[in-house]
Design a protein around this motif. Structure first.
Motif, PDB file in Angstrom:
ATOM      1  N   THR A   1      44.405 133.670 -44.873  1.00  0.00           N
ATOM      2  CA  THR A   1      44.955 134.355 -44.001  1.00  0.00           C
ATOM      3  C   THR A   1      45.159 135.124 -42.906  1.00  0.00           C
ATOM      4  N   VAL A   2      45.339 134.532 -41.598  1.00  0.00           N
ATOM      5  CA  VAL A   2      44.909 135.554 -40.426  1.00  0.00           C
ATOM      6  C   VAL A   2      45.547 134.319 -39.483  1.00  0.00           C
ATOM      7  N   PRO A   3      45.827 135.052 -38.095  1.00  0.00           N
ATOM      8  CA  PRO A   3      46.697 135.040 -37.089  1.00  0.00           C
ATOM      9  C   PRO A   3      45.720 134.103 -36.438  1.00  0.00           C
ATOM     10  N   GLY A   4      46.816 132.387 -35.547  1.00  0.00           N
ATOM     11  CA  GLY A   4      46.830 131.718 -35.087  1.00  0.00           C
ATOM     12  C   GLY A   4      45.458 132.634 -33.670  1.00  0.00           C
ATOM     13  N   ARG A   5      44.487 132.001 -33.342  1.00  0.00           N
ATOM     14  CA  ARG A   5      43.703 132.308 -32.141  1.00  0.00           C
ATOM     15  C   ARG A   5      44.288 132.347 -30.812  1.00  0.00           C
ATOM     16  N   LYS A   6      45.323 130.957 -30.820  1.00  0.00           N
ATOM     17  CA  LYS A   6      46.468 130.622 -29.531  1.00  0.00           C
ATOM     18  C   LYS A   6      47.739 130.700 -29.576  1.00  0.00           C
ATOM     19  N   SER A   7      48.405 130.677 -31.110  1.00  0.00           N
ATOM     20  CA  SER A   7      49.362 131.237 -30.750  1.00  0.00           C
ATOM     21  C   SER A   7      49.887 132.860 -31.400  1.00  0.00           C
ATOM     22  N   GLY A   8      48.925 132.770 -31.948  1.00  0.00           N
ATOM     23  CA  GLY A   8      49.013 134.283 -33.018  1.00  0.00           C
ATOM     24  C   GLY A   8      49.946 133.969 -34.016  1.00  0.00           C
ATOM     25  N   LYS A   9      50.619 132.978 -34.685  1.00  0.00           N
ATOM     26  CA  LYS A   9      51.471 133.052 -35.834  1.00  0.00           C
ATOM     27  C   LYS A   9      50.420 133.039 -36.941  1.00  0.00           C
ATOM     28  N   PRO A  10      50.412 133.764 -38.236  1.00  0.00           N
ATOM     29  CA  PRO A  10      49.741 132.686 -39.169  1.00  0.00           C
ATOM     30  C   PRO A  10      49.374 131.810 -39.627  1.00  0.00           C
ATOM     31  N   ARG A  11      48.155 131.755 -40.122  1.00  0.00           N
ATOM     32  CA  ARG A  11      47.506 129.996 -40.261  1.00  0.00           C
ATOM     33  C   ARG A  11      46.642 130.801 -41.593  1.00  0.00           C
ATOM     34  N   SER A  12      46.994 129.318 -43.155  1.00  0.00           N
ATOM     35  CA  SER A  12      46.264 129.794 -43.472  1.00  0.00           C
ATOM     36  C   SER A  12      46.224 128.579 -44.692  1.00  0.00           C
ATOM     37  N   ALA A  13      44.270 128.962 -44.820  1.00  0.00           N
ATOM     38  CA  ALA A  13      43.647 128.167 -45.442  1.00  0.00           C
ATOM     39  C   ALA A  13      43.342 128.053 -46.826  1.00  0.00           C
TER      40      ALA A  13
END
Length: 148
Positions: free
Chosen positions: A34-46
């Motif tokens: 989980t990292v912050p999205g590069r555009k939105s800053g929202k948590p993104r999980s993969a």
């Protein structure tokens, strides 16, 4: 060769793996980054399959060139790696193509599910260590350094 994209089923599979992990149930060797999205800053999980290379460090390989999660990880340089209910903060270090070659060779042996994915996506034909090593510079390879 046309631009490679993940198989259509990957979004569904990734969603299922994330849900199962959120319930605290590990799924094989998979972990969730989980990292912050590069555009939105929202948590993104993969979901991904990290593995230990010969030097003992933990690495992961993007499944195809241009993967969104890899671009987010590259921009964030830090995140959380989760397996079941256990999470750890990590620094994310992208390897240069030269540094990636031995790690990709190791990946070919240590992550059979990743090799199958690379074959199905058309990145490699046979999945040999030489074929995977030739992907250096095309697919992102990251090392996870655990923060104390």
């Amino acid at each position: 060769m046309s631009e490679l994209r993940p198989p259509r089923y990957m979004k569904v599979v990734n969603r299922v793996v994330r849900v199962v992990h959120s319930l605290g149930i590990p799924t094989g060797p998979a972990q969730i980054l989980t990292v912050p999205g590069r555009k939105s800053g929202k948590p993104r999980s993969a979901p991904m399959t990290p593995f230990h290379h010969d030097d003992g460090a933990l690495y992961t390989v993007a499944g195809y060139p241009g993967a969104d999660w890899a671009a987010n990880a590259r921009a964030a340089r830090a995140g959380t790696l989760t397996r079941g209910r256990r999470s750890r903060r990590v620094k994310i270090v992208e390897l240069s193509p030269q540094e990636a070659v031995p790690v990709l060779r190791s990946f070919a042996v240590k992550v059979p599910v990743g090799v199958v994915f690379a074959k199905r996506s058309g990145l490699v034909k046979h999945g040999t260590p030489d074929e995977l090593a030739a992907l250096a510079g095309r697919v992102a390879v990251f090392r996870f350094d655990f923060e104390d």
